[in-house]
Design a protein around this motif. Structure first.
Motif, short mmCIF file in Angstrom:
data_model
loop_
_atom_site.label_atom_id
_atom_site.label_comp_id
_atom_site.label_asym_id
_atom_site.label_seq_id
_atom_site.Cartn_x
_atom_site.Cartn_y
_atom_site.Cartn_z
N GLN A 3 0.82 -1.20 0.00
CA GLN A 3 0.00 0.00 0.00
C GLN A 3 0.86 1.26 0.00
OE1 GLN A 3 -3.17 0.19 -0.32
NE2 GLN A 3 -3.60 2.33 0.14
N SER A 4 1.99 1.22 0.75
CA SER A 4 2.85 2.40 0.83
C SER A 4 3.49 2.73 -0.51
CB SER A 4 3.94 2.20 1.90
OG SER A 4 4.79 1.14 1.54
N ILE A 106 8.19 13.75 15.76
CA ILE A 106 6.97 14.57 15.73
C ILE A 106 6.13 14.05 14.57
CG2 ILE A 106 6.02 16.89 15.53
CD1 ILE A 106 8.88 17.89 16.28
N VAL A 107 4.94 13.48 14.86
CA VAL A 107 4.15 12.80 13.84
C VAL A 107 2.73 13.37 13.78
CG1 VAL A 107 3.14 10.61 13.11
CG2 VAL A 107 5.43 10.65 14.13
N ALA A 108 2.29 13.71 12.57
CA ALA A 108 0.88 13.97 12.29
C ALA A 108 0.51 13.04 11.14
CB ALA A 108 0.67 15.43 11.90
N PHE A 109 -0.58 12.26 11.31
CA PHE A 109 -0.85 11.22 10.31
C PHE A 109 -2.34 10.88 10.30
CE2 PHE A 109 -0.75 6.90 8.52
CZ PHE A 109 0.14 7.09 7.46
N ILE A 118 2.60 2.77 5.93
CA ILE A 118 3.21 4.00 5.43
C ILE A 118 3.90 4.74 6.56
CG2 ILE A 118 2.75 6.25 4.36
CD1 ILE A 118 0.40 4.94 2.90
N LEU A 119 3.20 4.89 7.68
CA LEU A 119 3.81 5.54 8.84
C LEU A 119 4.99 4.74 9.36
CD1 LEU A 119 3.94 7.71 10.98
CD2 LEU A 119 2.13 6.52 12.24
N LEU A 123 8.85 6.16 9.79
CA LEU A 123 9.60 6.07 11.05
C LEU A 123 10.85 5.21 10.89
CD1 LEU A 123 6.63 5.68 13.57
CD2 LEU A 123 7.90 7.75 12.97
N ARG A 124 10.75 4.17 10.06
CA ARG A 124 11.92 3.32 9.83
C ARG A 124 13.01 4.09 9.09
NH1 ARG A 124 13.12 -0.15 5.64
NH2 ARG A 124 11.05 0.20 4.73
#
Length: 349
Positions: A3-4, A106-109, A118-119, A123-124
């Motif tokens: 999907q990503s 810092i994450v907005a998702f 995807i997230l 992060l990876r």
């Protein structure tokens, strides 16, 4: 195909959004409305000179360097986006002469709309870049938002007497830039589907490359001033150096390294809003040659993500430093000099 891999991250920002910094003129107006900072003798670098990071003295031998940065996706690959965001945030620490040690995500998702993989990939990518920089990830914060945004807050350490601010350039210094510019224009080209895969890989590599090697090589040198070139562009950050140091800068346009196809793309009208904001902000600060066209002026003001370091070093040491940087694989060039004329301003030749 995961999907990503199917999702084009650069299309997920709101209409008109570019994820770039608030323009320098708008930001200056906001800051003028704020009360002055509370005086503190341990604040070695604060808001006064628009430097890359804040520096706070803990002891006579130790100070901490603090910064943060985040933005919407500028490439479609989530892993690469994470790497770029991490390299971009860490760069401020290198610019100040510090050693980065810890980071917070810092994450907005839009967690209910996009696949969680995807997230995870974002992060990876950041985690791998932090490992490359030997920076420990110690936490973070996340919110559910309608569009993805990612960045990091990074802390470093430096000896109080070895801080490399942007405000001590000296007349006669040479200016060295350690990465090519044009990233903002090419990032917009990616969003518009105008780049081939190899061209995307090239600009992605530039943005994802740490300034670690350059910072380590210049460590033994007496660097008078340093800044990293990011959202306000080459001339924007150079102007902060000129103003903070009370000197003039002369930039030789022909010596500034520019990524392939940048001019071609710019001539098509693909100019980021942040780049145009930078240009407008610098109207009273920069003198361009009469024969330089609008496109070349925009390119020198291009809003950069994870750009190189702009280094002000004594003329007699410049060639030696440049040679070391190039031999280590850094795409460095001498692009100008510090002059006594036009204090606080820039002359482009």
């Amino acid at each position: 195909m995961t999907q990503s891999e199917k999702i084009k991250l650069t299309t997920l920002t709101t209409k008109g959004g570019c994820g770039c910094k608030i323009g320098p003129s708008d930001l200056a107006q906001v800051i003028r409305m704020l009360p002055p900072a509370v005086p503190n003798s341990n604040v070695l670098v604060g808001l006064e000179t628009s430097d890359d990071a804040g520096v706070y003295r803990l002891t006579d031998d130790l100070a901490i360097v603090q910064t943060l940065d985040f933005f919407t996706p500028i490439v479609d690959d989530p892993y690469s986006f994470g790497q770029i965001a991490a390299a971009n945030a860490i760069s401020d620490i290198y610019a100040m002469g510090g050693k980065p040690i810890t980071a917070l995500n810092i994450v907005a998702f839009p967690i209910s709309k996009l696949d969680k993989s995807i997230l995870a990939d974002i992060l990876r990518g950041a985690a791998d870049k932090l490992a490359e920089a030997n920076v420990a990830l110690i936490g973070g914060h996340s919110i559910d938002d309608k569009e993805p945004k990612f960045g990091l807050a990074v802390t470093g350490m430096v000896h109080p007497e070895k801080v490399r601010a942007n405000s001590h350039a000296k007349v006669g210094d040479k200016l060295i830039l350690t990465k090519p510019i044009g990233v903002g224009i090419l990032s917009s080209a990616i969003k518009n589907g105008l780049l081939q895969n190899d061209e995307i890989e090239r600009v992605t590599k530039v943005m994802a490359t740490l300034n670690k090697v350059a910072a380590e090589i210049m460590e033994p040198y007496e660097i008078h001033a340093c800044t990293d070139v990011t959202g306000f562009g080459l001339l924007g950050h150079a102007s902060e150096m000129a103003k903070g140091s009370n000197v003039g800068l002369r930039i030789n346009k022909s010596d500034v390294p520019v990524l392939p196809r940048v001019r071609e793309i710019a001539e098509m009208g693909i100019i980021p809003g942040g780049t145009k904001n930078n240009y407008a902000h610098l109207q009273d600060v920069v003198t361009f040659p009469e024969k330089m066209d609008q496109v070349d002026q925009w390119i020198l003001c291009d809003a950069v993500t994870s750009g190189g370091l702009l280094i002000s070093v004594a003329e007699e040491k410049a060639d030696e430093l440049l040679t070391e940087l190039i031999n280590a694989g850094v795409e460095a060039s001498i692009i100008g000099e510090v002059i006594a004329e036009h204090q606080g301003k820039i002359e482009v030749k």
